[in-house]
Design a protein around this motif. Structure first.
Motif, short mmCIF file in Angstrom:
data_model
loop_
_atom_site.label_atom_id
_atom_site.label_comp_id
_atom_site.label_asym_id
_atom_site.label_seq_id
_atom_site.Cartn_x
_atom_site.Cartn_y
_atom_site.Cartn_z
N PHE A 174 27.77 -38.45 99.53
CA PHE A 174 27.35 -37.68 98.34
C PHE A 174 26.88 -36.28 98.76
O PHE A 174 27.23 -35.27 98.15
CB PHE A 174 26.21 -38.46 97.66
CG PHE A 174 25.59 -37.77 96.49
CD1 PHE A 174 26.06 -37.99 95.21
CD2 PHE A 174 24.52 -36.90 96.66
CE1 PHE A 174 25.49 -37.36 94.11
CE2 PHE A 174 23.94 -36.25 95.57
CZ PHE A 174 24.42 -36.48 94.30
N THR A 175 26.10 -36.23 99.83
CA THR A 175 25.55 -34.96 100.32
C THR A 175 26.67 -33.98 100.69
O THR A 175 26.62 -32.79 100.35
CB THR A 175 24.65 -35.23 101.55
OG1 THR A 175 23.57 -36.05 101.13
CG2 THR A 175 24.13 -33.96 102.18
N LYS A 176 27.69 -34.50 101.37
CA LYS A 176 28.77 -33.62 101.84
C LYS A 176 29.60 -33.07 100.67
O LYS A 176 29.95 -31.88 100.64
CB LYS A 176 29.69 -34.38 102.81
CG LYS A 176 28.97 -34.77 104.09
CD LYS A 176 29.85 -35.59 105.00
CE LYS A 176 29.03 -36.13 106.15
NZ LYS A 176 29.80 -36.94 107.08
N VAL A 177 29.90 -33.93 99.72
CA VAL A 177 30.73 -33.48 98.59
C VAL A 177 29.96 -32.47 97.74
O VAL A 177 30.47 -31.40 97.41
CB VAL A 177 31.17 -34.68 97.72
CG1 VAL A 177 31.93 -34.20 96.48
CG2 VAL A 177 32.05 -35.62 98.54
N LEU A 178 28.70 -32.80 97.44
CA LEU A 178 27.92 -31.88 96.59
C LEU A 178 27.72 -30.53 97.30
O LEU A 178 27.79 -29.48 96.66
CB LEU A 178 26.57 -32.51 96.22
CG LEU A 178 25.81 -31.75 95.14
CD1 LEU A 178 26.56 -31.73 93.81
CD2 LEU A 178 24.41 -32.35 94.93
N ALA A 179 27.51 -30.58 98.61
CA ALA A 179 27.33 -29.33 99.38
C ALA A 179 28.55 -28.43 99.20
O ALA A 179 28.42 -27.21 98.99
CB ALA A 179 27.10 -29.63 100.85
N ARG A 180 29.74 -29.01 99.25
CA ARG A 180 30.95 -28.20 99.09
C ARG A 180 31.11 -27.73 97.64
O ARG A 180 31.57 -26.62 97.40
CB ARG A 180 32.18 -29.01 99.51
CG ARG A 180 32.25 -29.24 101.01
CD ARG A 180 33.63 -29.73 101.44
NE ARG A 180 33.65 -30.11 102.84
CZ ARG A 180 33.83 -29.25 103.87
NH1 ARG A 180 34.04 -27.97 103.63
NH2 ARG A 180 33.82 -29.69 105.11
N GLU A 181 30.71 -28.57 96.69
CA GLU A 181 30.89 -28.18 95.28
C GLU A 181 29.98 -27.05 94.84
O GLU A 181 30.36 -26.24 94.01
CB GLU A 181 30.67 -29.39 94.36
CG GLU A 181 31.82 -30.38 94.39
CD GLU A 181 31.88 -31.23 93.12
OE1 GLU A 181 31.54 -30.75 92.03
OE2 GLU A 181 32.28 -32.41 93.25
N VAL A 182 28.74 -27.02 95.38
CA VAL A 182 27.78 -26.04 94.85
C VAL A 182 27.42 -24.93 95.85
O VAL A 182 26.59 -24.08 95.54
CB VAL A 182 26.48 -26.73 94.33
CG1 VAL A 182 26.81 -27.68 93.19
CG2 VAL A 182 25.75 -27.45 95.46
N GLY A 183 28.08 -24.93 97.00
CA GLY A 183 27.82 -23.87 97.99
C GLY A 183 28.05 -22.48 97.41
O GLY A 183 27.29 -21.54 97.69
N GLY A 184 29.06 -22.34 96.58
CA GLY A 184 29.37 -21.04 95.97
C GLY A 184 28.29 -20.55 95.02
O GLY A 184 28.24 -19.36 94.68
N ASP A 185 27.41 -21.45 94.60
CA ASP A 185 26.30 -21.06 93.72
C ASP A 185 25.03 -20.75 94.51
O ASP A 185 23.96 -20.57 93.92
CB ASP A 185 25.98 -22.22 92.75
CG ASP A 185 27.15 -22.56 91.85
OD1 ASP A 185 27.70 -21.63 91.23
OD2 ASP A 185 27.53 -23.74 91.78
N GLY A 186 25.15 -20.75 95.84
CA GLY A 186 23.96 -20.48 96.66
C GLY A 186 23.07 -21.70 96.82
O GLY A 186 21.90 -21.59 97.20
N ILE A 187 23.62 -22.87 96.53
CA ILE A 187 22.81 -24.10 96.61
C ILE A 187 23.20 -24.86 97.88
O ILE A 187 24.38 -25.14 98.12
CB ILE A 187 23.02 -24.98 95.36
CG1 ILE A 187 22.66 -24.18 94.09
CG2 ILE A 187 22.19 -26.26 95.45
CD1 ILE A 187 23.03 -24.86 92.78
N ARG A 188 22.21 -25.17 98.70
CA ARG A 188 22.42 -25.94 99.93
C ARG A 188 22.02 -27.39 99.68
O ARG A 188 20.99 -27.66 99.05
CB ARG A 188 21.55 -25.41 101.07
CG ARG A 188 22.01 -24.10 101.67
CD ARG A 188 21.65 -22.94 100.79
NE ARG A 188 21.85 -21.67 101.47
CZ ARG A 188 21.88 -20.50 100.87
NH1 ARG A 188 21.75 -20.40 99.55
NH2 ARG A 188 22.03 -19.40 101.57
N VAL A 189 22.82 -28.30 100.22
CA VAL A 189 22.56 -29.73 100.01
C VAL A 189 22.57 -30.41 101.37
O VAL A 189 23.59 -30.42 102.07
CB VAL A 189 23.63 -30.37 99.11
CG1 VAL A 189 23.24 -31.81 98.77
CG2 VAL A 189 23.85 -29.56 97.83
N ASN A 190 21.44 -30.93 101.77
CA ASN A 190 21.34 -31.61 103.06
C ASN A 190 20.69 -32.97 102.88
O ASN A 190 20.24 -33.32 101.78
CB ASN A 190 20.54 -30.74 104.03
CG ASN A 190 21.32 -29.52 104.47
OD1 ASN A 190 22.32 -29.63 105.17
ND2 ASN A 190 20.89 -28.33 104.02
#
Ligand code: NAD
Length: 258
Positions: A174-190
């Protein structure tokens, strides 16, 4: 594009499941650094008690009773937080069905359908729902830090509680997919994966004995306590990790090494 530096003192951090256990330790540490913290928990009285204590210490804190698998509860929490603090810059997805899992550690063929479904509804679906609720505010801010809490057991396995471990393994992907989906919005997911932690407020002898059994497998051979996880979550929320996303940091005294 260079983003403005964000400090923990500027942060508005929602922590789910923060009324008790390790989540409460995150809340205390972040407030001590000047962050505004939102204590979200099924236990509304417990959340209020902690937020009151944090405010009395001079901090900024709000409490919401919310079930992370309930959209209406989450919406009320997000609306109330934005009304009070103007934005949300951090989310720690810490709430989980955990301490209610019997320490007897049910074998795979003794788990009921209801127990399996509850575990997935809260630990997996609830994490997704909390992200869905909070991300619009982060998008509006053009910046956000999400920290999902998995568990070391998802990486090394355990000889029981397959529903819990499966739910925590889901958080890794879940973390990896969301990180790729929202990276363009400046959101980091770890993700942070703690080892077995003595998080119980009043542990009985059986709990103490169970926590002690985990010590021998560690490079650092002692019982793990809630403050041991705080630094990793603080790092993932702070500006020092702004170029880190989609990662899992294991904090378990060197039990699982990868
Ligand atoms: N303690 C450990 O050994 C350990 C190890 C690895 C990972 N973890 C993870 O760390 C996190 C915290 O663990 P803990 O030991 O502090 O657990 P805990 O059971 O003490 O605290 C969990 C909190 O979540 C709340 N909660 C449960 N369901 C909820 C829901 N539907 N909506 C909102 N709040 C809800 C509970 O009321 C409680 O305050 C969990 O995600 C757990 O899986 C714990």
């Amino acid at each position: 594009m260079t983003e403005p530096a964000r400090t923990i003192a500027d942060a508005v951090v929602v922590i789910t499941g923060a009324a008790h256990g390790i989540g409460a330790a995150y809340a205390r540490a972040l407030v001590a650094e000047g962050a505004a913290v939102v204590v979200v928990d099924l236990d509304g009285d417990g959340a209020e008690k902690l937020a009151g204590e944090l405010r009395e210490s001079g901090g900024r804190a709000l409490a919401f009773r919310a079930d992370i698998s309930d959209e209406a509860d989450l919406k009320a929490m997000v609306d109330g937080t934005v009304a009070e603090f103007g934005t949300i810059t951090g989310l720690v997805n810490n709430a989980a069905v955990f301490s209610v899992v019997p320490m007897s550690r049910s074998p795979f063929d003794e788990i009921t359908l209801d127990e399996w479904d509850l575990m997935m509804r809260v630990n997996v679906r609830g994490t997704w729902q909390a992200c869905k609720a909070v991300i619009p505010a982060m998008r509006a801010a053009g910046y956000g830090k999400i920290v999902n809490i998995s568990s070391g057991t998802a990486l090394k396995g355990s000889a029981s509680r397959i529903h819990y471990v499966t739910s925590k393994a889901a958080i890794l992907g879940f973390t990896k997919v969301l990180a790729r989906e929202v990276g363009g919005d400046g959101i980091r997911v770890n993700c942070v994966a703690p080892g077995s932690t003595l998080s119980e407020e009043a542990p009985d002898e059986g709990t103490m004995a169970y926590r002690q059994t985990q010590v021998g497998g560690r490079a650092i051979q002692r019982v793990m306590l809630p403050p041991d996880v705080v630094g990793a979550v603080r790092f993932m929320l702070g500006p020092e990790s702004d170029f880190v996303t989609g990662q899992t940091l294991v904090v378990d005294g060197g039990s699982h090494m990868h």
